[in-house]
Scaffold this motif. Sequence first.
Motif, mmCIF file in Angstrom:
data_model
loop_
_atom_site.group_PDB
_atom_site.id
_atom_site.type_symbol
_atom_site.label_atom_id
_atom_site.label_comp_id
_atom_site.label_asym_id
_atom_site.label_seq_id
_atom_site.Cartn_x
_atom_site.Cartn_y
_atom_site.Cartn_z
ATOM 1 N N GLU A 45 0.820 -1.215 0.000
ATOM 2 C CA GLU A 45 0.000 0.000 0.000
ATOM 3 C C GLU A 45 0.857 1.269 0.000
ATOM 4 O OE1 GLU A 45 -3.779 0.285 0.027
ATOM 5 O OE2 GLU A 45 -3.021 -1.456 -1.055
ATOM 6 N N CYS A 48 0.998 3.178 -3.254
ATOM 7 C CA CYS A 48 -0.141 3.967 -3.737
ATOM 8 C C CYS A 48 0.216 5.442 -3.913
ATOM 9 C CB CYS A 48 -1.335 3.787 -2.809
ATOM 10 S SG CYS A 48 -2.061 2.137 -2.981
ATOM 11 N N THR A 86 -8.292 0.119 -4.094
ATOM 12 C CA THR A 86 -6.930 0.505 -4.469
ATOM 13 C C THR A 86 -6.948 1.418 -5.694
ATOM 14 O OG1 THR A 86 -5.981 -1.490 -3.506
ATOM 15 C CG2 THR A 86 -4.675 -0.396 -5.210
ATOM 16 N N GLY A 89 -7.976 4.873 -4.624
ATOM 17 C CA GLY A 89 -6.851 5.524 -3.952
ATOM 18 C C GLY A 89 -5.797 6.015 -4.930
ATOM 19 N N THR A 108 -2.089 10.495 0.169
ATOM 20 C CA THR A 108 -2.364 9.139 0.650
ATOM 21 C C THR A 108 -3.777 9.019 1.223
ATOM 22 O OG1 THR A 108 -1.494 9.526 2.887
ATOM 23 C CG2 THR A 108 0.081 8.800 1.206
ATOM 24 N N THR A 111 -6.418 6.768 -0.559
ATOM 25 C CA THR A 111 -6.191 5.341 -0.327
ATOM 26 C C THR A 111 -6.735 4.930 1.035
ATOM 27 O OG1 THR A 111 -4.259 5.278 -1.773
ATOM 28 C CG2 THR A 111 -4.403 3.561 -0.088
ATOM 29 N N GLU A 144 -4.013 1.217 7.018
ATOM 30 C CA GLU A 144 -3.729 2.064 5.863
ATOM 31 C C GLU A 144 -2.922 3.306 6.245
ATOM 32 O OE1 GLU A 144 -4.223 1.552 2.606
ATOM 33 O OE2 GLU A 144 -5.032 -0.424 3.061
ATOM 34 N N ALA A 148 0.039 3.043 3.938
ATOM 35 C CA ALA A 148 -0.104 3.992 2.827
ATOM 36 C C ALA A 148 0.388 5.382 3.202
ATOM 37 C CB ALA A 148 -1.561 4.050 2.361
#
Length: 168
Positions: A45, A48, A86, A89, A108, A111, A144, A148
């Motif tokens: 992640e 991303c 995903t 994001g 971010t 996401t 996350e 992320a």
Amino acid sequence: MKKGKKTSHSVRYITRSAAIAVIYASLAYVSAPLQLFFFQFRLSEAMCILPIFMPEAIPGLFIGCIIANYLSGAVVFDIIFGSIATLIGALGAYALRRLPDKLMWMTTLPTVLANAFIVPFVIMYAYGSPESYLFLAVTVAVGEIVTASLLGSLFYYRFKDILSRLSQ
């Protein structure tokens, strides 16, 4: 001559996208043991953030997530909707790519929010979790935020540094 450049650009786009998909799926596979209780720490992640640098990361992340979810034995509902989270994001990061450098961590947020909103439904309905939506949303958001947002932001500054060195 223009046609050759366009073909070269298309091949580069597809190659980068495929490489991102493979790396995403590989990192997701390697980090599978980091899924503790309802907290999911999928290291992939952090990638991303890549749509900020290259739009080909968008399909790469989406396809990589499909592959990762499929290989992990996820149900079809999870493969589809987890991958859509995903994709959302990645599109959000791309849309926010022009933010000032000091606010780049905000790229971010799409996401984090997409996963925190969508994944709890997947966990509840695809896997029959008895936990509340709010509980699952918070635990997914925590995972996350760590992967992320925190790791993604670190990845952003490192990647930006590498790109600036390459361009010198």
